[in-house]
Design a protein around this motif. Structure first.
Motif, PDB file in Angstrom:
ATOM      1  N   PRO A   1       9.604  -7.678  31.148  1.00 11.67           N
ATOM      2  CA  PRO A   1       9.293  -8.620  30.076  1.00 11.67           C
ATOM      3  C   PRO A   1      10.176  -8.400  28.847  1.00 11.67           C
ATOM      4  O   PRO A   1      10.678  -7.283  28.658  1.00 11.67           O
ATOM      5  CB  PRO A   1       7.825  -8.315  29.753  1.00 11.67           C
ATOM      6  N   PRO A   2      10.350  -9.481  28.063  1.00  7.67           N
ATOM      7  CA  PRO A   2       9.884 -10.842  28.312  1.00  7.67           C
ATOM      8  C   PRO A   2      10.867 -11.596  29.212  1.00  7.67           C
ATOM      9  O   PRO A   2      12.067 -11.572  28.974  1.00  7.67           O
ATOM     10  CB  PRO A   2       9.808 -11.459  26.920  1.00  7.67           C
ATOM     11  N   VAL A   3      10.351 -12.241  30.232  1.00 15.99           N
ATOM     12  CA  VAL A   3      11.182 -12.924  31.217  1.00 15.99           C
ATOM     13  C   VAL A   3      10.567 -14.291  31.536  1.00 15.99           C
ATOM     14  O   VAL A   3       9.349 -14.467  31.467  1.00 15.99           O
ATOM     15  CB  VAL A   3      11.305 -12.064  32.506  1.00 15.99           C
TER      16      VAL A   3
ATOM     17  N   ASP B   1      13.467  -4.770  16.207  1.00 17.51           N
ATOM     18  CA  ASP B   1      13.371  -6.230  16.313  1.00 17.51           C
ATOM     19  C   ASP B   1      11.907  -6.663  16.338  1.00 17.51           C
ATOM     20  O   ASP B   1      11.113  -6.110  17.100  1.00 17.51           O
ATOM     21  CB  ASP B   1      14.029  -6.721  17.606  1.00 17.51           C
ATOM     22  N   PRO B   2      11.539  -7.680  15.512  1.00 18.57           N
ATOM     23  CA  PRO B   2      10.197  -8.233  15.645  1.00 18.57           C
ATOM     24  C   PRO B   2      10.093  -9.023  16.940  1.00 18.57           C
ATOM     25  O   PRO B   2      11.110  -9.475  17.484  1.00 18.57           O
ATOM     26  CB  PRO B   2      10.071  -9.151  14.425  1.00 18.57           C
ATOM     27  N   VAL B   3       8.888  -9.204  17.444  1.00 21.63           N
ATOM     28  CA  VAL B   3       8.694  -9.906  18.719  1.00 21.63           C
ATOM     29  C   VAL B   3       9.260 -11.311  18.681  1.00 21.63           C
ATOM     30  O   VAL B   3       9.790 -11.822  19.666  1.00 21.63           O
ATOM     31  CB  VAL B   3       7.185  -9.944  19.080  1.00 21.63           C
TER      32      VAL B   3
ATOM     33  N   MET C   1       2.277 -14.983  31.919  1.00 23.91           N
ATOM     34  CA  MET C   1       2.506 -14.657  30.507  1.00 23.91           C
ATOM     35  C   MET C   1       1.276 -14.007  29.887  1.00 23.91           C
ATOM     36  O   MET C   1       0.213 -13.946  30.499  1.00 23.91           O
ATOM     37  CB  MET C   1       2.864 -15.942  29.755  1.00 23.91           C
ATOM     38  N   THR C   2       1.444 -13.545  28.658  1.00 32.36           N
ATOM     39  CA  THR C   2       0.307 -13.025  27.912  1.00 32.36           C
ATOM     40  C   THR C   2      -0.403 -14.188  27.232  1.00 32.36           C
ATOM     41  O   THR C   2       0.209 -15.213  26.920  1.00 32.36           O
ATOM     42  CB  THR C   2       0.766 -12.020  26.836  1.00 32.36           C
ATOM     43  N   CYS C   3      -1.687 -14.034  26.993  1.00 32.45           N
ATOM     44  CA  CYS C   3      -2.456 -15.092  26.329  1.00 32.45           C
ATOM     45  C   CYS C   3      -2.111 -15.202  24.850  1.00 32.45           C
ATOM     46  O   CYS C   3      -2.001 -16.300  24.317  1.00 32.45           O
ATOM     47  CB  CYS C   3      -3.958 -14.815  26.467  1.00 32.45           C
ATOM     48  N   SER C   4      -1.929 -14.084  24.198  1.00 29.75           N
ATOM     49  CA  SER C   4      -1.785 -14.082  22.738  1.00 29.75           C
ATOM     50  C   SER C   4      -0.484 -14.703  22.253  1.00 29.75           C
ATOM     51  O   SER C   4      -0.483 -15.584  21.398  1.00 29.75           O
ATOM     52  CB  SER C   4      -1.910 -12.663  22.204  1.00 29.75           C
ATOM     53  N   ASP C   5       0.647 -14.274  22.818  1.00 27.47           N
ATOM     54  CA  ASP C   5       1.931 -14.764  22.314  1.00 27.47           C
ATOM     55  C   ASP C   5       2.855 -15.319  23.401  1.00 27.47           C
ATOM     56  O   ASP C   5       4.043 -15.509  23.177  1.00 27.47           O
ATOM     57  CB  ASP C   5       2.660 -13.661  21.541  1.00 27.47           C
ATOM     58  N   ALA C   6       2.312 -15.577  24.580  1.00 28.93           N
ATOM     59  CA  ALA C   6       3.073 -16.207  25.681  1.00 28.93           C
ATOM     60  C   ALA C   6       4.341 -15.444  26.038  1.00 28.93           C
ATOM     61  O   ALA C   6       5.375 -16.039  26.346  1.00 28.93           O
ATOM     62  CB  ALA C   6       3.396 -17.654  25.341  1.00 28.93           C
ATOM     63  N   VAL C   7       4.274 -14.137  26.010  1.00 33.89           N
ATOM     64  CA  VAL C   7       5.409 -13.313  26.446  1.00 33.89           C
ATOM     65  C   VAL C   7       5.404 -13.259  27.971  1.00 33.89           C
ATOM     66  O   VAL C   7       4.372 -12.984  28.594  1.00 33.89           O
ATOM     67  CB  VAL C   7       5.312 -11.889  25.857  1.00 33.89           C
TER      68      VAL C   7
END
Length: 200
Positions: free
Chosen positions: A133-135, A155-157, A104-110
């Motif tokens: 992603p996102p998966v 769409d917002p994240v 995942m990403t650190c910032s928003d856990a995507v």
């Protein structure tokens, strides 16, 4: 005379067995050893120790099947804490627990990528990957369940329009989809934030 001698010898033998009070009972520890021996083989079997979290990170980085972009994003968020979820369980019916990894990403856990590693020939091999992603993948009652959020323009994240949920089952040598569900979310619900611009 011979009869008397035989009777005397028999008497000595009986008294020798009776007076000591020992015999098989003195072998008490041997009896408990037998119980331990009966239960130890499973724990003493030559199964490999499960890889640690850092071992799994190295495994993903060294895996030629993992996309270069995922490897480049696989960096510690803080100190040696990597944005990786690791699950150990049985999804392929192998000789050891399978490993399900979500990067995942650190910032928003995507979720950037999801992978399944199976023990084959005494080493873990990549037998599944999803890198759109996102998966996110997880083990559910022996099946592999992969969830992918779907976004439409604007769409917002934090609010995808829908999600696709695929359930995979191991069949002989690979995973096969056994069910598919699509959940469509209401666009009336928001967090009060401004949606991403629809252009570009």
């Amino acid at each position: 005379m011979a009869a008397v001698t035989a009777i005397a010898a028999l008497g000595l033998l009986v008294s020798a067995c009776a007076t000591g009070g020992t015999g098989a009972r003195d072998e008490g520890p041997a009896g408990s050893d037998q119980v331990v021996a009966g239960t130890s083989p499973p724990s003493a079997s030559p199964t490999k120790k499960e890889p640690t979290r850092l071992d799994v990170v190295k495994m993903v980085k060294d895996d030629p099947k993992v996309a270069k972009a995922v490897k480049e994003d696989l960096k510690p968020c803080v100190a040696d804490e990597y944005p990786v979820d690791v699950s150990y369980g049985d999804v392929t019916g192998g000789t050891a627990n399978d490993i399900v990894v979500n990067v995942m990403t650190c910032s928003d856990a995507v979720g950037l990528g999801s992978y399944v590693y199976r023990m084959e020939n005494h080493r873990y091999e990549n037998v599944f990957k999803a890198e759109e992603p996102p998966v996110y993948a997880e083990i559910d009652r022996g099946d592999l369940v992969v969830t992918q959020q779907m976004y439409e323009k604007g769409d917002p994240v934090s609010y995808p329009s829908s999600e696709q949920v695929l359930t995979y089952r191991w069949t002989a040598s690979h995973f096969a989809v056994v069910s598919s569900t699509r959940n469509v979310y209401s666009n009336a619900v928001s967090d009060g934030g401004t949606p991403a611009p629809a252009g570009n």
